[in-house]
Design a protein around this motif. Structure first.
Motif, PDB file in Angstrom:
ATOM      1  N   ASN A 164       1.137 -15.032  18.935  1.00 53.36           N
ATOM      2  CA  ASN A 164      -0.058 -15.227  20.052  1.00 53.36           C
ATOM      3  C   ASN A 164       0.147 -15.806  21.345  1.00 53.36           C
ATOM      4  O   ASN A 164      -0.599 -15.472  22.156  1.00 53.36           O
ATOM      5  CB  ASN A 164      -1.411 -15.954  19.100  1.00 53.36           C
ATOM      6  CG  ASN A 164      -2.075 -15.036  18.398  1.00 53.36           C
ATOM      7  OD1 ASN A 164      -2.249 -13.787  18.612  1.00 53.36           O
ATOM      8  ND2 ASN A 164      -2.973 -15.435  17.427  1.00 53.36           N
ATOM      9  N   TYR A 169      -0.607 -18.009   3.643  1.00 53.09           N
ATOM     10  CA  TYR A 169      -0.955 -16.734   4.420  1.00 53.09           C
ATOM     11  C   TYR A 169      -0.539 -15.316   3.738  1.00 53.09           C
ATOM     12  O   TYR A 169       0.545 -15.369   3.242  1.00 53.09           O
ATOM     13  CB  TYR A 169      -0.365 -17.009   5.843  1.00 53.09           C
ATOM     14  CG  TYR A 169      -1.290 -17.586   6.908  1.00 53.09           C
ATOM     15  CD1 TYR A 169      -1.797 -18.876   6.593  1.00 53.09           C
ATOM     16  CD2 TYR A 169      -1.421 -16.784   8.016  1.00 53.09           C
ATOM     17  CE1 TYR A 169      -2.693 -19.211   7.901  1.00 53.09           C
ATOM     18  CE2 TYR A 169      -2.141 -17.112   8.937  1.00 53.09           C
ATOM     19  CZ  TYR A 169      -2.698 -18.402   9.066  1.00 53.09           C
ATOM     20  OH  TYR A 169      -3.616 -18.679  10.112  1.00 53.09           O
ATOM     21  N   LYS A 170      -1.089 -14.561   3.944  1.00 52.81           N
ATOM     22  CA  LYS A 170      -0.724 -13.251   3.568  1.00 52.81           C
ATOM     23  C   LYS A 170      -0.244 -12.254   4.667  1.00 52.81           C
ATOM     24  O   LYS A 170      -0.752 -12.354   5.815  1.00 52.81           O
ATOM     25  CB  LYS A 170      -1.746 -12.473   2.844  1.00 52.81           C
ATOM     26  CG  LYS A 170      -2.180 -13.181   1.442  1.00 52.81           C
ATOM     27  CD  LYS A 170      -3.249 -12.588   0.613  1.00 52.81           C
ATOM     28  CE  LYS A 170      -3.534 -13.144  -0.610  1.00 52.81           C
ATOM     29  NZ  LYS A 170      -4.409 -14.590  -0.432  1.00 52.81           N
ATOM     30  N   GLN A 193      -1.274  -9.428   5.373  1.00 57.31           N
ATOM     31  CA  GLN A 193      -2.614  -8.848   5.582  1.00 57.31           C
ATOM     32  C   GLN A 193      -3.462  -9.866   6.761  1.00 57.31           C
ATOM     33  O   GLN A 193      -4.255  -9.503   7.697  1.00 57.31           O
ATOM     34  CB  GLN A 193      -3.672  -8.409   4.489  1.00 57.31           C
ATOM     35  CG  GLN A 193      -4.769  -7.807   4.836  1.00 57.31           C
ATOM     36  CD  GLN A 193      -4.624  -6.406   5.608  1.00 57.31           C
ATOM     37  OE1 GLN A 193      -3.879  -5.771   5.204  1.00 57.31           O
ATOM     38  NE2 GLN A 193      -5.260  -6.301   6.616  1.00 57.31           N
ATOM     39  N   ASP A 194      -3.255 -11.213   6.371  1.00 55.17           N
ATOM     40  CA  ASP A 194      -3.834 -12.066   7.301  1.00 55.17           C
ATOM     41  C   ASP A 194      -3.191 -12.204   8.684  1.00 55.17           C
ATOM     42  O   ASP A 194      -4.108 -12.269   9.672  1.00 55.17           O
ATOM     43  CB  ASP A 194      -3.827 -13.598   6.794  1.00 55.17           C
ATOM     44  CG  ASP A 194      -4.036 -13.873   5.443  1.00 55.17           C
ATOM     45  OD1 ASP A 194      -5.532 -13.120   5.202  1.00 55.17           O
ATOM     46  OD2 ASP A 194      -3.793 -14.611   4.761  1.00 55.17           O
ATOM     47  N   GLU A 246      -1.800  -9.253  10.145  1.00 54.22           N
ATOM     48  CA  GLU A 246      -2.441  -8.162  10.510  1.00 54.22           C
ATOM     49  C   GLU A 246      -3.717  -8.332  11.279  1.00 54.22           C
ATOM     50  O   GLU A 246      -3.833  -7.784  12.305  1.00 54.22           O
ATOM     51  CB  GLU A 246      -2.436  -7.072   9.605  1.00 54.22           C
ATOM     52  CG  GLU A 246      -1.005  -6.496   9.254  1.00 54.22           C
ATOM     53  CD  GLU A 246      -1.178  -4.988   8.457  1.00 54.22           C
ATOM     54  OE1 GLU A 246      -2.128  -4.765   7.921  1.00 54.22           O
ATOM     55  OE2 GLU A 246      -0.319  -4.337   8.432  1.00 54.22           O
ATOM     56  N   ASN A 247      -4.530  -8.990  10.542  1.00 56.06           N
ATOM     57  CA  ASN A 247      -6.089  -9.134  10.999  1.00 56.06           C
ATOM     58  C   ASN A 247      -5.991  -9.896  12.231  1.00 56.06           C
ATOM     59  O   ASN A 247      -6.979  -9.451  12.954  1.00 56.06           O
ATOM     60  CB  ASN A 247      -6.764 -10.005   9.894  1.00 56.06           C
ATOM     61  CG  ASN A 247      -6.965  -8.790   8.555  1.00 56.06           C
ATOM     62  OD1 ASN A 247      -6.621  -7.672   8.480  1.00 56.06           O
ATOM     63  ND2 ASN A 247      -7.204  -9.600   7.461  1.00 56.06           N
ATOM     64  N   GLN A 248      -5.066 -10.705  12.502  1.00 59.86           N
ATOM     65  CA  GLN A 248      -5.419 -11.659  13.445  1.00 59.86           C
ATOM     66  C   GLN A 248      -4.580 -11.015  14.559  1.00 59.86           C
ATOM     67  O   GLN A 248      -5.154 -11.229  15.745  1.00 59.86           O
ATOM     68  CB  GLN A 248      -4.418 -12.923  13.120  1.00 59.86           C
ATOM     69  CG  GLN A 248      -5.586 -14.001  12.325  1.00 59.86           C
ATOM     70  CD  GLN A 248      -4.903 -15.475  12.119  1.00 59.86           C
ATOM     71  OE1 GLN A 248      -4.819 -16.060  12.991  1.00 59.86           O
ATOM     72  NE2 GLN A 248      -4.636 -15.648  10.725  1.00 59.86           N
ATOM     73  N   LYS A 303      -3.941  -7.623  15.013  1.00 61.60           N
ATOM     74  CA  LYS A 303      -4.748  -6.403  15.245  1.00 61.60           C
ATOM     75  C   LYS A 303      -3.400  -5.176  15.527  1.00 61.60           C
ATOM     76  O   LYS A 303      -3.596  -4.363  16.337  1.00 61.60           O
ATOM     77  CB  LYS A 303      -5.511  -6.438  16.236  1.00 61.60           C
ATOM     78  CG  LYS A 303      -6.750  -7.130  15.836  1.00 61.60           C
ATOM     79  CD  LYS A 303      -7.797  -7.267  16.998  1.00 61.60           C
ATOM     80  CE  LYS A 303      -9.062  -7.980  16.708  1.00 61.60           C
ATOM     81  NZ  LYS A 303      -8.964  -9.172  15.627  1.00 61.60           N
TER      82      LYS A 303
END
Length: 439
Positions: free
Chosen positions: A381, A408-409, A411-412, A414-416, A418
């Motif tokens: 980030n 944490y996965k 998918q987590d 990916e979600n953050q 994007k």
């Protein structure tokens, strides 16, 4: 109805197996086989070496049933169990000055705080054990069942030093125990967790010499550096190795490797990759690791990765539009990954190596396998620029799952972020993702 104190809890059955055919299901309990209580899957493997088998099963509602089966002599039932040991994991009786469990962050999953020291897990899965909790019955069982090889955390063969390091007076008997095992015909893989000014220098020289005398029964010796997290408030004061210290250790071990290769045709003693990285010295050539007997211990991972990378062939014709991939690694792996990525020539592919500092465990932890999801997200980030996707090192994930140490996965992430996030397992996995990200 029998009241048994331990049993095997079924978590699943293999398709088209005997267990599926006779109706065994997840949640069932295996109480007995042929009238015998079983301590672990070692007992189970021996008692199943028969063509006629009688199982005592307890269903989740408490009902018990006896199931008689006929099978081939070496045919497996196809049952998956919650644990390989049915009578409970043997816990560690030591208080090691370098124990990483004592340096674990708070509020993590419960299994990370379990200090196991079970010789059965050593035989079954290659877990390292100290031998300090072995009883006469354990030695007898190891001999009778020939549970070999075993993986032993030696740390030092100097009795007083080992007793101090493990905070256990029984630890001083290590050479007696190792000799007893080798006299039984048990083969051993050994390890030393090296701590500066504790078990290095002359003490390490003695340890290597003592273990070498027990070869070929002692198959290998791995030397790994102590891991130091930031959660050491109540721990024994230890430091990491300086570049000069790492160079001295490499010099000592190289001399021993040369001697061993001359006398027994293998290196015998192997250093963890971190020593070479800390010393800013080249990773040894592939042949120096023989058959990589301790790669699961982090010994030879870099050389194996490099060899696998070199065996990969270019298959991509490039991308139709600009593709920007971030390749994540630990700080120590940056020196290895960066040059490899710099040589990749795929049209329209832009690679950025992202070494992640380990804020979760502390900056002295630099290995890729201990990266956490939150540190990866925080680092990514903070970076500007284009990003099509992220490649995560699979070694940082829990085996068989897409979960990091901090829960944490993928998918987590990916979600953050994007963007798509994929795990690369080994050099071949990384190569494949770079070549065919769109697929």
């Amino acid at each position: 109805m029998k009241n048994l104190s331990y049993y095997g809890i079924v978590t699943g059955v293999n398709p088209d197996s005997i267990a599926e055919e006779i109706g065994i299901e997840a949640g069932d309990r295996l109480l007995e086989v042929n009238g015998q209580k079983l301590r672990d899957i070692i007992d189970l493997s021996f008692v199943l070496a028969d063509e006629n088998v009688e199982l005592l099963i307890e269903k989740p509602n408490g009902d018990q049933e006896v199931i008689e089966i006929e099978k081939d002599y070496d045919e497996d039932l196809g049952i998956q169990f919650e644990s390989a040991v049915f009578d409970g994991i043997r816990r560690c009786a030591n208080k090691c000055i370098f124990c990483f469990v004592d340096q674990m962050a708070p509020n993590m999953r419960e299994s990370l705080y379990v200090k196991d020291d079970d010789y059965r897990m050593s035989f079954l899965y290659g877990n390292f054990v100290t031998l300090t909790n072995l009883t006469e019955q354990d030695f007898d069982r190891i001999r009778r069942l020939h549970l070999s090889p075993l993986y032993i955390s030696v740390h030092t063969t100097d009795g007083p030093t080992r007793a101090k390091m493990l905070n256990n007076k029984n630890a001083a008997k290590i050479m007696e125990q190792l000799t007893r095992l080798t006299d039984m015909g048990i083969e051993l893989h050994t390890q030393v967790v090296l701590c500066p000014s504790v078990n290095d220098g002359e003490i390490l020289e003695k340890t290597i010499a003592d273990l070498y005398k027990l070869s070929p029964s002692v198959l290998s010796l791995a030397i790994v550096p102590v891991g130091l997290s930031r959660y050491r408030d109540d721990c024994y004061p230890l430091d990491g190795f300086t570049q000069e210290q790492a160079c001295n250790i490499i010099s000592m071990v190289t001399n021993w490797q040369n001697k061993c290769r001359t006398e027994i045709d293998n290196s015998f003693v192997y250093l963890a990759d971190e020593f070479y990285i800390a010393a800013n010295q080249p990773i040894p050539e592939y042949e120096m690791y023989d058959d990589f007997p301790q790669i699961e211990n982090g010994v030879g991972l870099v050389r194996d990765f490099l060899a696998e990378w070199e065996s990969c062939t270019e298959i991509s014709k490039g991308y139709s539009k600009p593709t920007y991939l971030d390749v994540v690694c630990g700080k120590s792996a940056e020196k290895i990954i960066e040059p490899l990525m710099a040589e990749v020539r795929i049209p329209n592919l832009h690679i950025r190596v992202v070494p992640v500092e380990n804020a979760f465990f502390g900056t002295r932890i630099t290995v890729t396998g201990l990266l956490t999801g939150q540190d990866i997200v925080g680092t990514l980030n903070s970076l500007p620029g284009e990003r099509t996707g992220v490649i995560i090192p699979g070694i940082a994930l829990r085996k068989g799952e897409e979960v990091f140490l901090d829960n944490y996965k993928l998918q987590d992430i990916e979600n953050q972020l994007k963007v798509p996030v994929h795990a690369a397992y080994g050099a071949a996995g990384l190569h494949q993702l770079l070549q065919a990200w769109d697929e």
